[in-house]
Design a protein around this motif. Structure first.
Motif, PDB file in Angstrom:
ATOM      1  N   ILE A  74       5.069   4.564  -3.553  1.00  0.00           N
ATOM      2  CA  ILE A  74       4.855   3.155  -3.908  1.00  0.00           C
ATOM      3  C   ILE A  74       5.451   2.866  -5.278  1.00  0.00           C
ATOM      4  O   ILE A  74       6.110   1.838  -5.481  1.00  0.00           O
ATOM      5  CB  ILE A  74       3.354   2.814  -3.864  1.00  0.00           C
ATOM      6  CG1 ILE A  74       2.848   2.844  -2.413  1.00  0.00           C
ATOM      7  CG2 ILE A  74       3.086   1.443  -4.487  1.00  0.00           C
ATOM      8  CD1 ILE A  74       1.345   2.733  -2.279  1.00  0.00           C
TER       9      ILE A  74
ATOM     10  N   GLU B 196       4.149  -1.554  -6.058  1.00  0.00           N
ATOM     11  CA  GLU B 196       3.151  -2.164  -5.176  1.00  0.00           C
ATOM     12  C   GLU B 196       3.740  -2.248  -3.778  1.00  0.00           C
ATOM     13  O   GLU B 196       4.941  -2.458  -3.624  1.00  0.00           O
ATOM     14  CB  GLU B 196       2.765  -3.558  -5.655  1.00  0.00           C
ATOM     15  CG  GLU B 196       1.684  -4.222  -4.812  1.00  0.00           C
ATOM     16  CD  GLU B 196       1.416  -5.653  -5.231  1.00  0.00           C
ATOM     17  OE1 GLU B 196       0.333  -5.903  -5.788  1.00  0.00           O
ATOM     18  OE2 GLU B 196       2.289  -6.514  -4.995  1.00  0.00           O
TER      19      GLU B 196
ATOM     20  N   ALA C 242       2.640  -2.869   0.753  1.00  0.00           N
ATOM     21  CA  ALA C 242       1.715  -2.873   1.883  1.00  0.00           C
ATOM     22  C   ALA C 242       1.888  -1.537   2.593  1.00  0.00           C
ATOM     23  O   ALA C 242       2.922  -0.879   2.462  1.00  0.00           O
ATOM     24  CB  ALA C 242       2.015  -4.028   2.820  1.00  0.00           C
ATOM     25  N   LEU C 243       0.870  -1.127   3.328  1.00  0.00           N
ATOM     26  CA  LEU C 243       0.937   0.123   4.088  1.00  0.00           C
ATOM     27  C   LEU C 243       0.751  -0.161   5.570  1.00  0.00           C
ATOM     28  O   LEU C 243      -0.043  -1.019   5.946  1.00  0.00           O
ATOM     29  CB  LEU C 243      -0.152   1.099   3.649  1.00  0.00           C
ATOM     30  CG  LEU C 243      -0.116   1.643   2.227  1.00  0.00           C
ATOM     31  CD1 LEU C 243      -1.300   2.577   2.000  1.00  0.00           C
ATOM     32  CD2 LEU C 243       1.192   2.365   1.948  1.00  0.00           C
TER      33      LEU C 243
ATOM     34  N   ALA D 147      -3.200   6.133   5.709  1.00  0.00           N
ATOM     35  CA  ALA D 147      -3.019   4.825   5.088  1.00  0.00           C
ATOM     36  C   ALA D 147      -4.359   4.224   4.668  1.00  0.00           C
ATOM     37  O   ALA D 147      -4.488   3.639   3.584  1.00  0.00           O
ATOM     38  CB  ALA D 147      -2.288   3.889   6.054  1.00  0.00           C
TER      39      ALA D 147
ATOM     40  N   ALA E  38      -5.627   3.345   0.840  1.00  0.00           N
ATOM     41  CA  ALA E  38      -6.128   2.028   0.448  1.00  0.00           C
ATOM     42  C   ALA E  38      -7.518   2.130  -0.154  1.00  0.00           C
ATOM     43  O   ALA E  38      -7.836   1.467  -1.148  1.00  0.00           O
ATOM     44  CB  ALA E  38      -6.135   1.094   1.659  1.00  0.00           C
TER      45      ALA E  38
ATOM     46  N   VAL F 269      -2.052  -1.359  -3.343  1.00  0.00           N
ATOM     47  CA  VAL F 269      -1.716  -1.760  -1.979  1.00  0.00           C
ATOM     48  C   VAL F 269      -2.115  -3.215  -1.778  1.00  0.00           C
ATOM     49  O   VAL F 269      -3.235  -3.612  -2.094  1.00  0.00           O
ATOM     50  CB  VAL F 269      -2.456  -0.850  -0.969  1.00  0.00           C
ATOM     51  CG1 VAL F 269      -2.273  -1.351   0.453  1.00  0.00           C
ATOM     52  CG2 VAL F 269      -1.972   0.592  -1.095  1.00  0.00           C
TER      53      VAL F 269
ATOM     54  N   VAL G 179      -3.208  -3.406   4.284  1.00  0.00           N
ATOM     55  CA  VAL G 179      -3.034  -2.179   5.070  1.00  0.00           C
ATOM     56  C   VAL G 179      -3.222  -2.517   6.544  1.00  0.00           C
ATOM     57  O   VAL G 179      -4.155  -3.236   6.919  1.00  0.00           O
ATOM     58  CB  VAL G 179      -4.012  -1.073   4.616  1.00  0.00           C
ATOM     59  CG1 VAL G 179      -5.465  -1.521   4.722  1.00  0.00           C
ATOM     60  CG2 VAL G 179      -3.783   0.203   5.424  1.00  0.00           C
TER      61      VAL G 179
END
Length: 260
Positions: free
Chosen positions: A81, A87, A89-90, A100, A104, A110, A113
């Motif tokens: 990341i 930063e 999103a997962l 994941a 989070a 994040v 997710v």
């Protein structure tokens, strides 16, 4: 893989990316490398995201460092990341979803997710079945019987014995044996196999749990349980989809969620 970064314990991580826009890091599941998620990455890139896929430690072009700990894989994601902008999103697929979710819950930077069919057990006897599998897996890997470990996993997924035997005779078998030790990593990430409700309650960002409409009912129930346990959780079922979800079906759903 076009890029390399180094995790906190010195493990080399191979990753690649496509597209331009907010970063989304894709996390693969058991017996797979990051390349399996390249088509999904392409679908997200078409919709305005920088999609990142990587080889988890012990697979593909990434290295490995003993002893294994789930916390090290969370650190891997933290480093990735940071490498793609600080930063992201997962999105975790199958058992990659458990990683994941843990990332989070650990407070990594994040935005959102999403997980697709994380195989937590919600049916009667599921935990006992999972415990028996992990015990046999540990024994097989401990004795260096990688082929047996792969068989155990394929049997767990419901693959017929004839198909398992066919796979053993196929050219792909050597590749499966090469990453067989990572099955223990996915087992560790999934814990006792049950939905980690207390851990999910610690996730402070929006969460989307997705399942295929043609997948077994317990897969959909597990996804619903994940959504219900997270403070900002939501659930979605994709008609006509199975565990082998089509990237061009999942991609738009993820893009809508990540763009919110």
């Amino acid at each position: 893989m076009g890029h390399k970064t180094i995790s906190r314990d010195g493990t080399s991580l191979a990753y690649d990316s496509t597209g331009d826009g907010p970063a989304v890091v894709l996390v693969s599941g058991a017996m797979s490398t990051g390349a399996t998620l390249a088509p999904l990455a392409g679908s997200l890139a078409e919709r305005g995201f920088t999609a990142v896929w990587y080889d988890r430690r012990g697979r593909g072009e990434s290295g490995d460092t003993a002893p294994y700990d789930v916390a090290r894989e969370v650190e891997d994601l933290a480093v990735l990341i940071d490498a793609v902008g600080g930063e992201a999103a997962l999105c975790g697929v199958s058992s990659g979803g458990a990683l994941a979710l843990e990332a989070a819950a650990s407070g990594l930077p994040v935005r959102q997710v999403a997980v697709y069919e994380t195989p937590f057990t919600v049916y009667e006897g599921g935990k006992a079945e999972w415990a028996a599998y992990t015990e046999r897996l540990t024994e097989a890997l401990g004795k260096g019987r990688r082929g047996d470990a792969v068989e155990l996993f394929l049997r767990l997924t419901g693959l017929a014995e004839a198909m398992i035997e066919g796979a053993r005779q196929s050219p792909m078998w050597a590749g499966l044996e090469a990453i067989a030790p990572s099955l223990a990593y996915d087992a560790a990430v999934l814990g006792d196999g049950g939905v980690p409700r207390e851990r999910l309650a610690a996730i402070e960002v929006p969460l989307l749990a997705v399942a295929g409409g043609e997948s077994p009912a317990w897969m959909r129930e597990a996804a619903q349980a994940v959504a219900e346990a997270a403070p900002q959780g939501s659930y979605r079922s994709l008609p006509g989809q199975t565990h082998m979800v089509e990237p061009q079906v999942l991609g738009p759903v993820l893009a809508e969620f990540f763009g919110a």
